[in-house]
Design a protein around this motif. Structure first.
Motif, mmCIF file in Angstrom:
data_model
loop_
_atom_site.group_PDB
_atom_site.id
_atom_site.type_symbol
_atom_site.label_atom_id
_atom_site.label_comp_id
_atom_site.label_asym_id
_atom_site.label_seq_id
_atom_site.Cartn_x
_atom_site.Cartn_y
_atom_site.Cartn_z
ATOM 1 N N LEU A 1 5.675 -12.617 -3.933
ATOM 2 C CA LEU A 1 4.450 -12.950 -3.200
ATOM 3 C C LEU A 1 3.237 -13.044 -4.139
ATOM 4 C CD1 LEU A 1 5.041 -10.486 -0.233
ATOM 5 C CD2 LEU A 1 5.065 -12.981 -0.048
ATOM 6 N N SER A 2 3.466 -13.365 -5.402
ATOM 7 C CA SER A 2 2.382 -13.316 -6.391
ATOM 8 C C SER A 2 1.241 -14.268 -6.068
ATOM 9 C CB SER A 2 2.924 -13.612 -7.793
ATOM 10 O OG SER A 2 3.503 -14.908 -7.840
ATOM 11 N N PRO B 1 -6.689 -4.106 -1.290
ATOM 12 C CA PRO B 1 -5.859 -5.091 -1.988
ATOM 13 C C PRO B 1 -4.705 -4.430 -2.745
ATOM 14 C CG PRO B 1 -8.186 -5.524 -2.367
ATOM 15 C CD PRO B 1 -8.103 -4.181 -1.686
ATOM 16 N N TRP B 2 -3.568 -5.115 -2.784
ATOM 17 C CA TRP B 2 -2.404 -4.648 -3.537
ATOM 18 C C TRP B 2 -2.149 -5.626 -4.680
ATOM 19 C CZ3 TRP B 2 3.351 -5.285 -1.834
ATOM 20 C CH2 TRP B 2 4.194 -4.683 -2.790
ATOM 21 N N PRO B 3 -2.570 -5.292 -5.895
ATOM 22 C CA PRO B 3 -2.340 -6.192 -7.027
ATOM 23 C C PRO B 3 -0.864 -6.280 -7.400
ATOM 24 C CG PRO B 3 -4.034 -4.541 -7.514
ATOM 25 C CD PRO B 3 -3.334 -4.099 -6.264
ATOM 26 N N VAL B 4 -0.486 -7.388 -8.015
ATOM 27 C CA VAL B 4 0.870 -7.536 -8.547
ATOM 28 C C VAL B 4 1.124 -6.425 -9.569
ATOM 29 C CG1 VAL B 4 2.411 -9.040 -9.856
ATOM 30 C CG2 VAL B 4 0.843 -10.021 -8.166
ATOM 31 N N ASP B 5 2.329 -5.837 -9.513
ATOM 32 C CA ASP B 5 2.795 -4.812 -10.449
ATOM 33 C C ASP B 5 2.181 -3.427 -10.229
ATOM 34 O OD1 ASP B 5 4.632 -6.488 -11.712
ATOM 35 O OD2 ASP B 5 3.133 -7.216 -13.143
ATOM 36 N N GLU B 6 1.423 -3.225 -9.155
ATOM 37 C CA GLU B 6 0.976 -1.864 -8.834
ATOM 38 C C GLU B 6 2.026 -1.172 -7.980
ATOM 39 O OE1 GLU B 6 -1.998 0.757 -6.057
ATOM 40 O OE2 GLU B 6 -2.342 -1.405 -6.181
ATOM 41 N N THR B 7 2.500 -0.019 -8.451
ATOM 42 C CA THR B 7 3.424 0.789 -7.662
ATOM 43 C C THR B 7 2.647 1.489 -6.556
ATOM 44 O OG1 THR B 7 4.874 1.156 -9.561
ATOM 45 C CG2 THR B 7 5.067 2.699 -7.721
ATOM 46 N N LEU B 8 3.070 1.283 -5.332
ATOM 47 C CA LEU B 8 2.353 1.864 -4.196
ATOM 48 C C LEU B 8 2.714 3.338 -4.019
ATOM 49 C CD1 LEU B 8 2.716 -1.032 -1.612
ATOM 50 C CD2 LEU B 8 0.632 -0.349 -2.815
ATOM 51 N N ARG C 1 12.275 0.796 -3.017
ATOM 52 C CA ARG C 1 12.695 0.654 -4.410
ATOM 53 C C ARG C 1 12.533 -0.779 -4.922
ATOM 54 N NH1 ARG C 1 19.252 1.265 -3.426
ATOM 55 N NH2 ARG C 1 19.644 -0.929 -2.920
ATOM 56 N N ASP C 2 12.459 -1.749 -3.997
ATOM 57 C CA ASP C 2 12.346 -3.159 -4.366
ATOM 58 C C ASP C 2 10.937 -3.712 -4.187
ATOM 59 O OD1 ASP C 2 15.150 -3.330 -4.892
ATOM 60 O OD2 ASP C 2 15.512 -3.547 -2.738
ATOM 61 N N HIS C 3 9.945 -2.859 -3.883
ATOM 62 C CA HIS C 3 8.656 -3.414 -3.459
ATOM 63 C C HIS C 3 7.933 -4.169 -4.574
ATOM 64 C CE1 HIS C 3 6.838 0.335 -5.070
ATOM 65 N NE2 HIS C 3 5.653 -0.239 -4.961
ATOM 66 N N LEU C 4 8.149 -3.817 -5.835
ATOM 67 C CA LEU C 4 7.515 -4.582 -6.914
ATOM 68 C C LEU C 4 8.157 -5.957 -7.066
ATOM 69 C CD1 LEU C 4 6.889 -1.818 -9.606
ATOM 70 C CD2 LEU C 4 5.288 -2.774 -7.936
ATOM 71 N N THR C 5 9.456 -6.041 -6.852
ATOM 72 C CA THR C 5 10.135 -7.341 -6.863
ATOM 73 C C THR C 5 9.584 -8.234 -5.755
ATOM 74 O OG1 THR C 5 12.155 -6.340 -7.754
ATOM 75 C CG2 THR C 5 12.384 -8.487 -6.668
ATOM 76 N N VAL C 6 9.377 -7.643 -4.579
ATOM 77 C CA VAL C 6 8.817 -8.401 -3.460
ATOM 78 C C VAL C 6 7.390 -8.849 -3.774
ATOM 79 C CG1 VAL C 6 8.244 -8.342 -1.013
ATOM 80 C CG2 VAL C 6 10.265 -7.127 -1.834
ATOM 81 N N ARG C 7 6.598 -7.958 -4.385
ATOM 82 C CA ARG C 7 5.210 -8.330 -4.700
ATOM 83 C C ARG C 7 5.156 -9.501 -5.673
ATOM 84 N NH1 ARG C 7 1.284 -10.377 -4.492
ATOM 85 N NH2 ARG C 7 -0.861 -9.638 -4.671
ATOM 86 N N ARG C 8 6.110 -9.527 -6.617
ATOM 87 C CA ARG C 8 6.135 -10.657 -7.553
ATOM 88 C C ARG C 8 6.529 -11.949 -6.847
ATOM 89 N NH1 ARG C 8 7.446 -6.348 -11.134
ATOM 90 N NH2 ARG C 8 9.672 -6.414 -10.641
ATOM 91 N N ARG D 1 -1.244 -12.519 3.608
ATOM 92 C CA ARG D 1 -1.779 -13.827 4.013
ATOM 93 C C ARG D 1 -1.790 -14.746 2.794
ATOM 94 N NH1 ARG D 1 -8.003 -11.708 5.139
ATOM 95 N NH2 ARG D 1 -8.372 -10.846 3.058
ATOM 96 N N GLU D 2 -1.921 -16.051 3.043
ATOM 97 C CA GLU D 2 -1.883 -16.993 1.926
ATOM 98 C C GLU D 2 -3.106 -16.899 1.029
ATOM 99 O OE1 GLU D 2 0.605 -19.634 4.891
ATOM 100 O OE2 GLU D 2 -1.196 -18.414 5.112
#
Length: 200
Positions: free
Chosen positions: A65-66, A81-88, A56-63, A98-99
């Motif tokens: 890790l933006s 690739p997993w873009p920012v704001d894409e719901t998986l 439920r928090d994965h978009l918050t985590v992705r941001r 990775r960095e």
């Protein structure tokens, strides 16, 4: 070279903890590092470092890790690739991070399921427990509760999983042993670890 073939250079757990301290959502150290945090000492090598969060928090985590290069792992074994704001999609529960593009992988993000105030075991949704019992916060970084970590390790037993069990099982309380035994039985029916989990 395929991204999946790039080397791993895991971030030290202490650095992971400093970074994720800024996350406004529950998170925890998982895998073998969680076992060693519970045992209180290192006893084996690690190829990666696992960080758990709720789906439920994965978009918050992705941001959070933006600025990082994040790839979703499909259960079939491919990465994308997993873009920012894409719901998986629900089938994805594993993300490699990775960095920078082309660099070594630095951490693995694991998505756990929840239902309201309950944590739900994704491999057997009948196994659940209150969220506030899932993460242990003691002297070190937050870590996944020992009995839950062993449940995750039980299905695909590798030598390192048996080693983790051997180090951690003697430290479980009677309540933890009972919970793990019941969960193993519900998911797998029979398991070699069950005979080593008598009540304390």
């Amino acid at each position: 070279m395929s991204p999946v073939d790039h080397p791993w250079e895991p971030i030290p757990v202490s650095e992971v903890a400093r970074f994720f301290a800024g996350l406004d959502a529950p998170w925890w150290i998982g895998g073998g590092h969680a076992v060693e945090l519970a045992v209180g000492r290192a006893f084996r090598e690690h190829g990666d470092v696992d960080v758990g969060v709720l789906r439920r928090d994965h978009l918050t985590v992705r941001r959070l890790l933006s600025g990082w290069d994040c790839w979703a792992a499909d259960p079939a074994g491919s990465l994308r690739p997993w873009p920012v704001d894409e719901t998986l999609p629900a089938r994805v529960h594993d993300i490699w991070v990775r960095e920078a593009t082309g660099g070594p992988w630095r951490l693995q993000l694991m998505l756990d399921e929840s239902d309201g105030d309950d944590w739900v075991y994704r491999r057997a949704p009948g196994i659940r427990r209150p969220l506030d019992t899932v993460v242990v916060r003691d002297a070190g970084p937050p870590r996944l509760a020992s009995e839950i970590q062993l449940l995750y390790k039980a299905k695909h037993r590798r030598p390192k999983d048996d080693a983790d069990f051997a180090h951690l099982a003697p430290l479980l309380t009677g309540e933890q042993r009972s919970w793990l035994a019941a969960a193993l039985t519900e998911e797998l029916g029979d398991h070699p670890w069950l005979e080593k989990l008598p009540p304390r």
